[in-house]
Each structure stands twice: as structure tokens, then as C-alpha cells.
Design an enzyme around this catalytic site. Structure first.
Site, PDB file in Angstrom:
ATOM      1  CG  ASP A  27     -34.072  20.584 -18.346  1.00 30.68           C
ATOM      2  OD1 ASP A  27     -34.538  21.912 -18.582  1.00 30.68           O
ATOM      3  OD2 ASP A  27     -34.312  20.317 -17.316  1.00 30.68           O
TER       4      ASP A  27
ATOM      5  CG  ASP B 195     -25.951  12.410 -16.054  1.00 30.87           C
ATOM      6  OD1 ASP B 195     -25.504  12.176 -17.233  1.00 30.87           O
ATOM      7  OD2 ASP B 195     -27.021  12.542 -15.636  1.00 30.87           O
TER       8      ASP B 195
ATOM      9  CB  SER C 176     -34.826   8.364 -12.356  1.00 32.89           C
ATOM     10  OG  SER C 176     -33.645   8.094 -13.269  1.00 32.89           O
TER      11      SER C 176
END
Length: 305
Positions: free
Chosen positions: A81, A156, A201
């Protein structure tokens, strides 16, 4: 999430770009095998410049990401990713669709297993695929009213304290309205795609990629009442640093900027999007089940035996 887009399905994939992570184990061989197959099938194959340095193959052309954006019909990313995040941000202005071959460890957005690459990729390049668009965030750092740094994020935008420093004090406004003051290790502002990354997470919710939302997730907040919240993706989120030392802002953990007291980090949805191509029958829920090990428990039928 949209099914196969008609304009994409009719678009001739004559030029295919390959991007691989190096020096990850096995990537060079995989890129070479895929390139050889595509050349044999009559495609024009271009290699991203760093990929080309490790894959010497006659008949291919080396290109920078911007050149790939201008000249390629589709880009195939081999790796994890992180590799996809890096190239996706660079290709976003060019609207080049992306196919992800997973040679990493997790792979929420590089979703084709390496052992199924050849038959699946062959079918997809012939038009047998499902397409979906994913949103990005654009962010900037403002100091004394002036913009001093700008970048895109696919996952993000994270405001975080330094490794040896204490908590940050943050003031967060959404669309010009005060939302909260927060003492924490930082704040994650994530897209639906990024909801399965750092935000997950840190205790954030999973957002389906088709949702029009942006999730704000505090990192180890001092007050347990500081909870994750999802706001509309039309929102402008302004985070002002009120206190703390050695703080920084990062975009997908790949682009960084140091920030000072009273700097403002402004985040909003980008006008640019990324188009992913998936194999026919692809399911976001299947991906979650496999990657998060939701399938490790026996079925009800199995427990009753």
C-alpha cells in the site's frame, strides 16, 4: 462505489505503466515477468524511472511519474500500500486508473494476490474489471496567515508530537465553528481509504470508500471524552497548534513539515480523485474480512457439529 465505468471499459489500454517498489524482495522478478507478458500480448510497456533502474528489459521505455500520467492508459503498481500511496498522489492530476498487485504484507488497496496476477491482469486489461473512485485530501500549513506548505494525502494528514516531547495542545475548528480543544499525542484527519490505516490503529471507525466523510481521530487523548468523529467531506478542518514541542504534520507518512505554535493546518477534500480498477467480483467486505482476519472463526454450522 461504481461498477465498470463505460468510458473506462471502452478506453483502449494500449500503453501500460509498471511501477514496482525496490529493493523489496521479489519485485524485480515480478515486474519483469509482467512486462514480458504484456509485451508478448502487444501492449506498449513503460516503466517508472526508478523501477526501470532495476528491471532491464528490451522493448520497454522509462518514464517519470508525470510522463506516465501524460502517456499511459493505465498504471499497474506492484508492491504494498505504501508504494500505491506514493504513486497515486503523483498520478492524481492525470486521471490514470490504477491496478494494485499485492506483494506487501497487508494490502488494503493493492488487492490482487501475486499468485493470481497473470490471468487476472490479462482479463482486466481486456475490459473485465470494476472501477471505483477514491477521494484525496489537500492540506496546507498557514503561518501568520500565509501558506508555507501544501501537499496531497490519499490516506491521512497527521499532526503529531516529537518522539521525546510531551502532549500537544490543539484547537480544532470545522467550517469556521469551534469544535474542541484537545490535549493528545496528535490528531489524524483521514479519508475513508485511510480509515483502514493509522486511524484504525488509533481506534477510529471503518468508513466504506463510497462514503462522503472525513474522520478525525485523536491519538492517545488526555481526556477519554475526545472521541473519533466523522464530518462531511465538504468540511474545511482547521487545526491550530496551541502548545507542545517538536511537532510536525505529515501527509501519508511520506511528506513532512515542521510546525510551530499557532500554525494552522487546513485540510479539505481535494477536487482530484483516484480511480482504482478491481477484478470482476471484487468486494470491499471480502478485503476487510481477509485483511482483518474476520474469517478466522468457524461457521455456525461448524460450531454445531
Amino acid at each position: 462505489m461504481s461498477k465498470t465505468s463505460s468510458n473506462l471499459a471502452q478506453r483502449p489500454f494500449s500503453t501500460v505503466a509498471l511501477i514496482g517498489k525496490h529493493p523489496a524482495a521479489g519485485v524485480t522478478e515480478s515486474v519483469g515477468d509482467i512486462a514480458a507478458l504484456l509485451l508478448k500480448d502487444g501492449y506498449r510497456v513503460v516503466l517508472e524511472t526508478e523501477t526501470a533502474k532495476h528491471t532491464a528489459l528490451a522493448g520497454t521505455t522509462a518514464m517519470t511519474p508525470s510522463e506516465i500520467g501524460e502517456h499511459s492508459d493505465v498504471a499497474v503498481v506492484i508492491g504494498g500500500d505504501g508504494t500505491m500511496l506514493g504513486i497515486a498522489r503523483q498520478l492524481a492530476p492525470y486521471d490514470v486508473p490504477l491496478i494494485g498487485i499485492n506483494q506487501g504484507r497487508l494490502g488494503f488497496i493493492t488487492d490482487i494476490p501475486m499468485d493470481r496476477t497473470m490471468p487476472v491482469l490479462t482479463a482486466m486489461l481486456k475490459g473485465q474489471f470494476e472501477a471505483e473512485k477514491r477521494s484525496l485530501l489537500e492540506g496546507e500549513v498557514r503561518r501568520d496567515g500565509e501558506s508555507i506548505f501544501q501537499a496531497l494525502a490519499f490516506n491521512d494528514v497527521v499532526v503529531a508530537r516529537g518522539a521525546g516531547s510531551g502532549m500537544l495542545e490543539l484547537r480544532v475548528n470545522v467550517d469556521g465553528q469551534f469544535m474542541y480543544n484537545q490535549r493528545s499525542d496528535g490528531l489524524i484527519v483521514a479519508t475513508p481509504t485511510g480509515s483502514t490505516a493509522y486511524a484504525l490503529s488509533a481506534g477510529g471507525p471503518l468508513l466504506h470508500p463510497s462514503l462522503g466523510g472525513i474522520v478525525l481521530v485523536p491519538i492517545a487523548p488526555h481526556a477519554l471524552s475526545n472521541r473519533p468523529i466523522v464530518v462531511p467531506d465538504s468540511s474545511e478542518i482547521v487545526t491550530e497548534v496551541m502548545g507542545g514541542r517538536d511537532c510536525s504534520v505529515n501527509f501519508d507518512m511520506q511528506t513532512f513539515a515542521s510546525i510551530q505554535h499557532h500554525d494552522c493546518i487546513v485540510v479539505r477534500r481535494s477536487a482530484q480523485t483516484i480511480t482504482f480498477l478491481h477484478p470482476v467480483g471484487w468486494s470491499y467486505y471480502n478485503t476487510l474480512r481477509e485483511k482483518l482476519h474476520w474469517n478466522e472463526y468457524p461457521s455456525i454450522e461448524g460450531r454445531l457439529k
